[in-house]
Design a protein around this motif. Structure first.
Motif, PDB file in Angstrom:
ATOM      1  N   PHE A  15     -21.653  71.293  85.770  1.00 40.78           N
ATOM      2  CA  PHE A  15     -22.514  70.356  86.409  1.00 40.78           C
ATOM      3  C   PHE A  15     -21.566  69.654  87.480  1.00 40.78           C
ATOM      4  N   TYR A  16     -21.746  69.639  88.607  1.00 44.04           N
ATOM      5  CA  TYR A  16     -21.160  68.692  89.494  1.00 44.04           C
ATOM      6  C   TYR A  16     -21.677  67.490  89.682  1.00 44.04           C
ATOM      7  N   ASN A  17     -21.026  66.307  89.600  1.00 46.44           N
ATOM      8  CA  ASN A  17     -21.637  64.995  89.796  1.00 46.44           C
ATOM      9  C   ASN A  17     -20.791  64.179  90.668  1.00 46.44           C
ATOM     10  N   GLY A  18     -21.171  63.728  91.968  1.00 46.26           N
ATOM     11  CA  GLY A  18     -20.572  63.208  92.972  1.00 46.26           C
ATOM     12  C   GLY A  18     -20.265  61.738  92.532  1.00 46.26           C
ATOM     13  N   SER A  19     -20.737  61.251  91.567  1.00 41.79           N
ATOM     14  CA  SER A  19     -20.240  59.885  91.234  1.00 41.79           C
ATOM     15  C   SER A  19     -18.834  59.585  90.563  1.00 41.79           C
ATOM     16  N   ARG A  35     -17.893  74.508  92.946  1.00 37.66           N
ATOM     17  CA  ARG A  35     -18.482  73.223  93.153  1.00 37.66           C
ATOM     18  C   ARG A  35     -17.635  72.032  92.660  1.00 37.66           C
ATOM     19  N   MET A  36     -16.850  72.536  91.583  1.00 38.46           N
ATOM     20  CA  MET A  36     -15.845  71.431  91.025  1.00 38.46           C
ATOM     21  C   MET A  36     -14.616  71.088  92.030  1.00 38.46           C
ATOM     22  N   ASP A  37     -14.074  70.074  91.483  1.00 42.69           N
ATOM     23  CA  ASP A  37     -12.763  69.486  92.297  1.00 42.69           C
ATOM     24  C   ASP A  37     -11.744  70.329  91.782  1.00 42.69           C
ATOM     25  N   GLU A  38     -11.519  70.510  90.480  1.00 41.30           N
ATOM     26  CA  GLU A  38     -10.236  71.255  89.879  1.00 41.30           C
ATOM     27  C   GLU A  38     -10.699  72.190  88.633  1.00 41.30           C
ATOM     28  N   ILE A  39      -9.898  73.169  88.556  1.00 40.97           N
ATOM     29  CA  ILE A  39     -10.142  74.269  87.360  1.00 40.97           C
ATOM     30  C   ILE A  39      -8.806  74.308  86.493  1.00 40.97           C
ATOM     31  N   TRP A  40      -9.241  74.097  85.091  1.00 45.85           N
ATOM     32  CA  TRP A  40      -8.117  74.442  84.155  1.00 45.85           C
ATOM     33  C   TRP A  40      -8.440  75.651  83.065  1.00 45.85           C
ATOM     34  N   VAL A  41      -7.573  76.420  82.883  1.00 43.44           N
ATOM     35  CA  VAL A  41      -7.568  77.641  82.186  1.00 43.44           C
ATOM     36  C   VAL A  41      -6.251  78.039  81.551  1.00 43.44           C
ATOM     37  N   ASN A  86     -14.114  65.948  89.122  1.00 43.92           N
ATOM     38  CA  ASN A  86     -14.777  66.786  88.428  1.00 43.92           C
ATOM     39  C   ASN A  86     -14.121  67.697  88.044  1.00 43.92           C
ATOM     40  N   ILE A  87     -13.687  68.168  86.496  1.00 46.28           N
ATOM     41  CA  ILE A  87     -12.779  69.221  86.188  1.00 46.28           C
ATOM     42  C   ILE A  87     -13.499  70.093  85.330  1.00 46.28           C
ATOM     43  N   ALA A  88     -13.247  71.479  85.441  1.00 47.45           N
ATOM     44  CA  ALA A  88     -13.836  72.453  84.700  1.00 47.45           C
ATOM     45  C   ALA A  88     -12.826  73.113  83.940  1.00 47.45           C
ATOM     46  N   LEU A  89     -13.007  73.202  82.571  1.00 47.88           N
ATOM     47  CA  LEU A  89     -12.179  73.760  81.542  1.00 47.88           C
ATOM     48  C   LEU A  89     -12.765  74.880  80.604  1.00 47.88           C
ATOM     49  N   PHE A  90     -12.456  76.162  81.009  1.00 50.09           N
ATOM     50  CA  PHE A  90     -12.964  77.286  80.406  1.00 50.09           C
ATOM     51  C   PHE A  90     -12.110  78.339  80.240  1.00 50.09           C
ATOM     52  N   VAL A  91     -12.483  79.415  79.505  1.00 47.51           N
ATOM     53  CA  VAL A  91     -11.620  80.474  79.342  1.00 47.51           C
ATOM     54  C   VAL A  91     -12.425  81.827  79.701  1.00 47.51           C
ATOM     55  N   ASP A 138     -13.970  57.493  85.690  1.00 47.31           N
ATOM     56  CA  ASP A 138     -13.368  58.130  86.760  1.00 47.31           C
ATOM     57  C   ASP A 138     -13.409  59.510  87.092  1.00 47.31           C
ATOM     58  N   ILE A 139     -13.257  60.181  85.781  1.00 45.62           N
ATOM     59  CA  ILE A 139     -13.091  61.662  85.729  1.00 45.62           C
ATOM     60  C   ILE A 139     -13.810  62.193  84.773  1.00 45.62           C
ATOM     61  N   VAL A 140     -14.640  63.388  84.716  1.00 49.25           N
ATOM     62  CA  VAL A 140     -15.181  64.070  83.889  1.00 49.25           C
ATOM     63  C   VAL A 140     -14.648  65.488  83.688  1.00 49.25           C
ATOM     64  N   ILE A 141     -14.287  65.741  82.366  1.00 48.02           N
ATOM     65  CA  ILE A 141     -13.822  67.197  81.929  1.00 48.02           C
ATOM     66  C   ILE A 141     -14.811  67.829  81.275  1.00 48.02           C
ATOM     67  N   GLN A 142     -15.366  68.942  81.584  1.00 48.49           N
ATOM     68  CA  GLN A 142     -16.366  69.677  81.159  1.00 48.49           C
ATOM     69  C   GLN A 142     -15.787  71.001  80.202  1.00 48.49           C
ATOM     70  N   LYS A 143     -15.888  71.149  79.159  1.00 52.44           N
ATOM     71  CA  LYS A 143     -15.312  72.460  78.444  1.00 52.44           C
ATOM     72  C   LYS A 143     -16.480  72.993  77.934  1.00 52.44           C
ATOM     73  N   THR A 144     -16.751  74.220  78.706  1.00 50.81           N
ATOM     74  CA  THR A 144     -18.061  74.910  78.682  1.00 50.81           C
ATOM     75  C   THR A 144     -18.001  76.353  79.210  1.00 50.81           C
ATOM     76  N   LEU A 145     -19.259  76.965  79.372  1.00 49.37           N
ATOM     77  CA  LEU A 145     -19.295  78.137  80.058  1.00 49.37           C
ATOM     78  C   LEU A 145     -19.213  77.949  81.407  1.00 49.37           C
TER      79      LEU A 145
END
Length: 374
Positions: A76-80, A106-112, A84-89, A64-71
């Motif tokens: 990468f956004y995937n509509g399936s 492009r992402m749905d939500e950002i975590w910092v 899509n959550i981006a986690l970065f610093v 249901d959810i993908v969390i990407q901890k990267t630069l």
């Protein structure tokens, strides 16, 4: 709800430790997690975290959810996926001209991990929801190892020890720490400076030779004393348990970095009662205040580095951005104040220590996991 977590948890660095801490925090609220590793630096060939390995072996028909901890450039956004959550610093400010901003949007939500980064992203044009979620610490491990020390050097056993833990690079600004320490204290005073560091890609002995040469050159340029204190430089590889050792063996952590998103050593120092001295214009200010540490004044300055930490393919760490340089004289005053308060057994210093120790629970997996609830 099934969650796919992608991040560099199998590396040998602070990035990996942060990634593992987020996974373990997430696991306090969500059980259906699959992890997948990516590599942005040196792999840890001896990786054996049983909890993470369990999530790595799990499989689900859909996520249901993908969390990407990267630069932010690598997202990468995937509509399936439903989300899509981006986690970065971020360690710099003003990314308006960076190609990473359209990518982030492009992402749905950002975590910092800090409000400092949240403000930077909003000013730089990020329009998606941004959550501030601190990194977690292994609070049980820290609490059970408060007495684990390393033997530094018998000569400094009875001295007040300022210390630093972190990589040897431009951003960490060890140069200003060396300058401030040598301007603040005479070689006769019972004060010393301990630096646990390394240069990525070098063997410990090579790092030590390079760093000692740099420090000697700094002292030559100061040219204000006939005799300087000799700093204690530790470049040996250490396990995480042994990294607790320098904290427990020293008195006051100093982080004069230009930019920090979270700074795990500063957080560890705080909860171990080491009254950190830090740059007030970084993400660290979310958890270190005048109540539990010392904040150093700093001024806005362009990001100009000698050695780029990332490939030129990533348009970050350039002079369109800015961060903050500590005021050397305020850093000197804060170091002298910390030492003076210690010497006088000032109750105010003890209050700072106690406030820092009391904040330990704020960094627990359970506490951070509650904020990660999706």
């Amino acid at each position: 709800m099934n969650i796919l977590f992608v991040g560099p948890y199998r590396q040998k660095d602070g990035w990996a430790m942060a990634t593992r801490s987020y996974i373990k925090s997430l696991a306090t609220r969500h059980k259906n997690i699959t992890t997948r590793s990516l590599y942005l630096s040196t792999p840890d060939d001896n990786f054996n975290d049983s909890e993470i390995l369990e999530y790595e072996s799990s499989r689900y028909e859909h996520y249901d959810i993908v969390i990407q901890k990267t630069l932010p450039h690598c997202l990468f956004y995937n509509g399936s996926y439903k989300k899509n959550i981006a986690l970065f610093v971020l360690e710099t400010n003003n990314l308006i001209n960076s190609e990473c901003i359209p990518n982030i949007n492009r992402m749905d939500e950002i975590w910092v991990p800090s409000s400092f980064e949240q403000t930077c992203l909003i000013k730089s044009g990020v329009t998606k929801p941004i959550k501030v979620i601190s990194q977690a610490l292994d609070t049980e491990f820290i609490d059970s190892n408060r007495n684990h020390k390393i033997n530094i050097n018998p000569i400094v056993d009875n001295m007040f020890k300022f210390y630093f833990i972190g990589e040897y690079n431009d951003r960490k600004n060890i140069k200003d720490l060396i300058i401030a320490f040598n301007l603040a204290f005479d070689h006769t005073e019972p004060v010393c400076l301990v630096i646990k560091t390394n240069i990525p890609g070098m063997q410990p002995s090579q790092s030590l030779s390079k760093i000692e040469a740099d420090i000697n050159q700094i002292k030559k340029t100061l040219a204000n004393k006939s005799k300087y204190k000799k700093e204690i430089i530790i470049t040996d590889n250490m396990s995480y348990k042994d990294i607790i050792g320098p904290h427990n063996a020293c008195n006051c952590f100093v982080a004069p970095s230009y930019g920090e998103a979270f700074c795990r050593p500063a957080a560890e120092a705080l909860v171990l009662g080491k009254t950190p001295i830090v740059n007030k214009n970084t993400g660290i200010k979310d958890y270190i205040t005048e109540e539990n540490g010392f904040l150093v004044k700093s001024t806005k300055t362009p990001v100009i580095v000698t050695n780029r930490p990332l490939s030129n393919d990533f348009d970050i760490y350039n002079a369109d951005e800015y961060w903050y340089k500590v005021d050397i004289y305020d850093l000197i005053e804060k170091m002298k104040l910390a030492y003076s308060m210690h010497s006088k057994k000032d109750k105010a210093l003890n209050d700072k220590k106690e406030a820092g120790i009391a904040s330990l629970a704020n960094f627990s997996y359970t506490e951070i996991g509650a904020k990660l609830c999706i």
